[in-house]
Design an enzyme around this catalytic site. Structure first.
Site, PDB file in Angstrom:
ATOM      1  N   ASP A  45      21.481 -18.893  -7.689  1.00 54.25           N
ATOM      2  CA  ASP A  45      20.659 -20.096  -7.638  1.00 54.25           C
ATOM      3  C   ASP A  45      19.480 -19.848  -8.570  1.00 54.25           C
ATOM      4  OD1 ASP A  45      18.993 -22.215  -7.142  1.00 54.25           O
ATOM      5  OD2 ASP A  45      18.722 -21.809  -5.001  1.00 54.25           O
ATOM      6  N   VAL A  46      19.482 -20.467  -9.748  1.00 51.63           N
ATOM      7  CA  VAL A  46      18.456 -20.157 -10.736  1.00 51.63           C
ATOM      8  C   VAL A  46      17.072 -20.660 -10.333  1.00 51.63           C
ATOM      9  CG1 VAL A  46      20.092 -20.043 -12.651  1.00 51.63           C
ATOM     10  CG2 VAL A  46      18.935 -22.217 -12.137  1.00 51.63           C
TER      11      VAL A  46
ATOM     12  N   LYS B 221      13.468 -29.178 -21.665  1.00 51.01           N
ATOM     13  CA  LYS B 221      14.150 -28.604 -22.823  1.00 51.01           C
ATOM     14  C   LYS B 221      13.160 -28.220 -23.918  1.00 51.01           C
ATOM     15  CE  LYS B 221      18.113 -28.435 -21.095  1.00 51.01           C
ATOM     16  NZ  LYS B 221      18.826 -27.167 -20.948  1.00 51.01           N
TER      17      LYS B 221
ATOM     18  N   TYR C  88      13.922 -34.172 -18.095  1.00 50.46           N
ATOM     19  CA  TYR C  88      14.870 -33.328 -18.818  1.00 50.46           C
ATOM     20  C   TYR C  88      14.316 -32.960 -20.194  1.00 50.46           C
ATOM     21  CZ  TYR C  88      19.190 -32.026 -21.263  1.00 50.46           C
ATOM     22  OH  TYR C  88      20.148 -31.375 -22.006  1.00 50.46           O
TER      23      TYR C  88
ATOM     24  N   GLY D 284      25.289 -20.985 -15.168  1.00 49.90           N
ATOM     25  CA  GLY D 284      25.900 -22.299 -15.290  1.00 49.90           C
ATOM     26  C   GLY D 284      27.214 -22.214 -16.051  1.00 49.90           C
TER      27      GLY D 284
ATOM     28  N   ASN E  83      22.185 -20.758 -19.567  1.00 53.08           N
ATOM     29  CA  ASN E  83      22.771 -22.064 -19.840  1.00 53.08           C
ATOM     30  C   ASN E  83      22.618 -23.058 -18.687  1.00 53.08           C
ATOM     31  OD1 ASN E  83      24.966 -23.869 -21.254  1.00 53.08           O
ATOM     32  ND2 ASN E  83      25.730 -23.499 -19.172  1.00 53.08           N
TER      33      ASN E  83
ATOM     34  N   SER F 185      30.428 -22.086 -15.072  1.00 55.02           N
ATOM     35  CA  SER F 185      31.710 -22.506 -14.495  1.00 55.02           C
ATOM     36  C   SER F 185      32.225 -23.826 -15.040  1.00 55.02           C
ATOM     37  CB  SER F 185      31.593 -22.598 -12.968  1.00 55.02           C
ATOM     38  OG  SER F 185      30.672 -23.610 -12.591  1.00 55.02           O
TER      39      SER F 185
END
Length: 256
Positions: A64-65, A161, A157, A14, A91, A16
């Site tokens: 592609d994670v 996390k 989310y 992630g 990340n 970029s």
């Protein structure tokens, strides 16, 4: 902060945009070769080219994670091309908003797959190469949301996390005898392009919640990750650092 990463190979998933872009840029400026791994190869390559034009060492990679094969192949290609993987900054993450009552199982699964399972995939794929490093480092980008706070619309989310931190602690135990540390950074409200769509009212509300009086920068997160990636941080593992400008401190929102 000066940390000599000369000769180190760093993968930032992630990488970029947003916090990942900040991490990639700061690490490149410390002498590392940074592999900017992102779903969009065009964006990853664009940032790598920008860093190269400034005299730093960087390259882009597509990943592609959500797919272990994709992450595994990316790690193999990086190790084959550059001879090592020394540091992984896991990340990659997404934060779509949807209330619990309206959430579908697909929406839940997608966020958990990218954020939590994607972290596991990235670490698992890089471990064979981190084991061969002088000292391996894994830095996970978690969040205050879930481990410390809650926010309406982000149950999936928040769960993802919090899951990252549970994963981190046991991974740290399992990998310690390979001289690999596993730690996490927990950002608060950070100014990134990902917040643009949330509107000015949201941004002002978030800034008001921070005792320092404004959103954090991606560099604030990157320098914490940089410290945890250093040789000097070799006795720190299974730990998390909150970087939030004091956002989680007040009992009373009007106290400051």
């Amino acid at each position: 902060m000066k940390v000599d990463l000369s000769g180190k190979v760093v993968i930032v998933t992630g990488g970029s945009k947003g916090i990942g872009k900040g991490i990639a840029t700061v690490f490149a400026k410390q002498g590392a070769h940074v592999v900017i791994a992102a779903r969009g190869l065009e964006h990853a390559t664009k940032l790598a080219t920008e860093l190269q034009m400034q005299g730093y060492s960087a390259s882009g990679a597509a990943v592609d994670v959500e797919s272990y094969e994709s992450v595994k192949n990316m790690a193999q290609e990086v190790a084959s091309k550059y001879g090592a993987i020394d540091i992984l900054c896991s990340n990659a993450g997404i934060f779509p908003s949807v209330k619990l009552e309206d959430m579908s199982t697909d929406q839940w699964d997608h966020v958990l797959n990218v954020n939590a399972r994607g972290t596991m995939f990235a670490v698992k794929a890089c471990v064979p190469y981190l084991k061969n490093a002088d000292y391996g480092r894994v830095i996970i980008t978690s969040s205050i949301t879930g481990p410390v706070t809650g926010y309406a619309g982000w149950t999936h989310y928040a769960a993802s996390k919090a899951a990252q931190l549970g994963f981190m602690r046991t991974a740290a135990l399992e990998l310690a005898h390979y001289n690999i540390t596993v730690n996490a950074v927990l950002p608060g409200n950070i100014a990134t392009e990902g917040l643009d769509g949330l509107g000015e009212e949201y941004l002002q509300k978030m800034a008001k919640a921070i005792p320092f009086g404004g959103l954090g920068s991606v560099e604030d997160i990157a320098y914490a990750a940089l410290f945890l990636s250093s040789k000097e941080a070799g006795f720190i593992t299974g730990q998390s650092i909150i970087i939030d400008g004091g956002q989680t401190l007040p009992e009373d929102a009007e106290a400051f």
